[in-house]
Scaffold this active site. Structure first.
Site, PDB file in Angstrom:
ATOM      1  N   ASP A 123       0.635  -1.272   0.066  1.00 14.38           N
ATOM      2  CA  ASP A 123      -0.044  -0.088  -0.060  1.00 14.38           C
ATOM      3  C   ASP A 123       0.760   1.263  -0.081  1.00 14.38           C
ATOM      4  OD1 ASP A 123      -2.772  -0.878  -0.060  1.00 14.38           O
ATOM      5  OD2 ASP A 123      -2.942  -1.076   1.926  1.00 14.38           O
ATOM      6  N   MET A 124       0.343   2.208  -0.642  1.00 12.35           N
ATOM      7  CA  MET A 124       0.875   3.459  -0.471  1.00 12.35           C
ATOM      8  C   MET A 124       0.368   4.456   0.619  1.00 12.35           C
ATOM      9  SD  MET A 124       3.466   5.167  -1.814  1.00 12.35           S
ATOM     10  CE  MET A 124       3.827   4.424  -3.697  1.00 12.35           C
ATOM     11  N   GLN A 153      -1.085   6.628  -6.213  1.00 11.36           N
ATOM     12  CA  GLN A 153      -2.244   7.617  -5.866  1.00 11.36           C
ATOM     13  C   GLN A 153      -2.369   8.667  -7.076  1.00 11.36           C
ATOM     14  OE1 GLN A 153      -2.714   7.831  -1.460  1.00 11.36           O
ATOM     15  NE2 GLN A 153      -0.352   8.153  -1.819  1.00 11.36           N
ATOM     16  N   ARG A 179      -1.984  -0.959  -8.423  1.00  8.33           N
ATOM     17  CA  ARG A 179      -3.257  -0.432  -8.083  1.00  8.33           C
ATOM     18  C   ARG A 179      -3.345   0.990  -7.987  1.00  8.33           C
ATOM     19  NH1 ARG A 179      -4.558  -1.220  -2.101  1.00  8.33           N
ATOM     20  NH2 ARG A 179      -5.274  -3.268  -2.679  1.00  8.33           N
ATOM     21  N   LYS A 182      -7.520   7.016  -6.386  1.00  4.55           N
ATOM     22  CA  LYS A 182      -7.177   8.586  -6.280  1.00  4.55           C
ATOM     23  C   LYS A 182      -6.338   8.988  -5.091  1.00  4.55           C
ATOM     24  CE  LYS A 182     -11.905  10.083  -7.945  1.00  4.55           C
ATOM     25  NZ  LYS A 182     -13.126  10.793  -7.495  1.00  4.55           N
ATOM     26  N   GLY A 183      -6.370   8.491  -3.976  1.00  4.41           N
ATOM     27  CA  GLY A 183      -5.641   8.803  -2.823  1.00  4.41           C
ATOM     28  C   GLY A 183      -6.575   9.418  -2.064  1.00  4.41           C
ATOM     29  N   HIS A 222     -14.867   4.128  -7.006  1.00  2.00           N
ATOM     30  CA  HIS A 222     -16.433   4.080  -7.126  1.00  2.00           C
ATOM     31  C   HIS A 222     -16.809   5.019  -8.027  1.00  2.00           C
ATOM     32  CE1 HIS A 222     -14.322   2.575  -3.249  1.00  2.00           C
ATOM     33  NE2 HIS A 222     -14.783   1.358  -3.514  1.00  2.00           N
ATOM     34  N   ARG A 283     -10.070   8.208  10.917  1.00  4.35           N
ATOM     35  CA  ARG A 283      -9.184   8.716  10.161  1.00  4.35           C
ATOM     36  C   ARG A 283      -9.578   8.696   8.656  1.00  4.35           C
ATOM     37  NH1 ARG A 283      -5.135   6.418  12.527  1.00  4.35           N
ATOM     38  NH2 ARG A 283      -5.344   4.693  11.350  1.00  4.35           N
ATOM     39  N   ARG A 284     -10.496   7.768   7.918  1.00  5.69           N
ATOM     40  CA  ARG A 284     -10.665   7.826   6.558  1.00  5.69           C
ATOM     41  C   ARG A 284     -11.982   8.933   6.554  1.00  5.69           C
ATOM     42  NH1 ARG A 284      -6.514   6.274   6.589  1.00  5.69           N
ATOM     43  NH2 ARG A 284      -5.840   4.212   5.632  1.00  5.69           N
TER      44      ARG A 284
END
Length: 303
Positions: A123-124, A153, A179, A182-183, A222, A283-284
């Site tokens: 993951d980034m 991203q 993958r 968007k980021g 999405h 956080r998200r």
């Protein structure tokens, strides 16, 4: 403004209340929860990528525990027959504490997956992690060329240049596997594009670069506009269905996901689980307050 206010106050609320906002987007707290979610998705023709929640740890003791939890996850998922792979966040293994220790832990995880002929996605994370995570990926890719991929991203201004620089690792026999998302981390304007249309334009620019250069992309979005843009590029280059896949988050945009599956496209769903769901969720939501709308709609529809 209301979404942002709700998102900013969530960390102050009791966990049981925050869980109401999170339960549709996290498989659960336990490995059994994750296996159940993956079996349901697999039965619907959907591949998975499993992620244990947790990032930005404070000690190398935590890093070792996280490594061991991933090694057990891989053994259990493979015995269970899950059709899926695995995703890891380097800060969960001490990237910002001891980069070499982090590398050793993630190498153990990649080696375990490789032993099952499977795959690990690096993951980034936020912009401070990009360079060390690319260096980590390069080391792992050299030893396990078919068993490791990377997230990029689109909102970062540097991403297309990073893609071009990483093409030295690409061969037709073993194509790069990215993958593209968007980021979601909050970044300043000098580092990341800020506006929706601007981010979308760069997402499609990055995807076009991947298609033109034979990269295998996981198209992680999405956003219907981006899905339509990706489908247009797939048609333009007359790409076979085994040259890409669509990816979505657990619990998000099920109707769009179903439409892509019914049209014959490969779909993979990111399945997060674990005890650290509270930090992940808050956080998200703070980083992307627009998610609040979809969560509130989901809660209302369930009542």
């Amino acid at each position: 403004m209301i979404n942002r206010l709700i998102a900013s106050t969530l960390p102050l609320l009791p966990e049981r209340l925050v869980w109401l906002f999170s339960r549709s987007y996290i498989a659960g707290e336990t490995l059994d929860d994750a296996m159940h979610a993956c079996r349901v998705l697999n039965a619907d023709g959907i591949k998975t990528t499993i992620d244990i929640l947790g990032e930005f740890i404070q000690s190398l003791h935590e890093a070792k525990k996280n490594r061991d939890e991933y090694l057990n996850l891989i053994d259990v998922a493979q015995r269970t027959g899950i059709d899926g792979n695995y995703s890891v966040k380097p800060t969960m293994f001490g990237l910002l504490i001891d980069a070499e220790a982090c590398y050793g832990h993630i190498r153990d995880i990649v080696a375990k997956a490789a032993g099952y002929d499977n795959f690990i996605r690096i993951d980034m994370e936020d912009s401070a992690c990009v360079d060390p995570e690319i260096r980590l990926f390069r080391r792992l890719k050299a030893e396990f060329p078919q068993r490791v991929g990377l997230v990029v991203q689109a909102y970062l201004r540097r991403t297309l240049d990073d893609l071009k620089a990483l093409m030295d690792l690409h061969t037709p026999a073993v194509p790069m596997n990215f993958r593209l998302c968007k980021g979601i981390y909050a970044e300043p304007r000098r580092i990341a594009f800020q506006h929706h249309d601007e981010i979308n334009a760069h997402f499609l620019e990055d995807l076009d670069f991947m298609f033109r250069n034979g990269v295998y992309p996981g198209i992680a979005t999405h956003d219907r506009a981006l899905v339509d843009g990706a489908l247009s590029l797939i048609d333009r280059y007359d790409l076979p269905r085994d040259r890409y896949e669509f990816q979505m988050l657990y619990g998000v945009a099920p109707e769009l996901r179903r439409a892509l599956i019914d049209a014959g496209h490969t779909m993979r769903v990111y399945v997060p689980y674990g005890r650290h769901w509270f930090g992940y969720s808050t956080r998200r939501l703070k980083e992307n307050p627009k998610i609040v709308n979809s969560i509130l709609k989901s809660l209302l529809l369930k009542r």
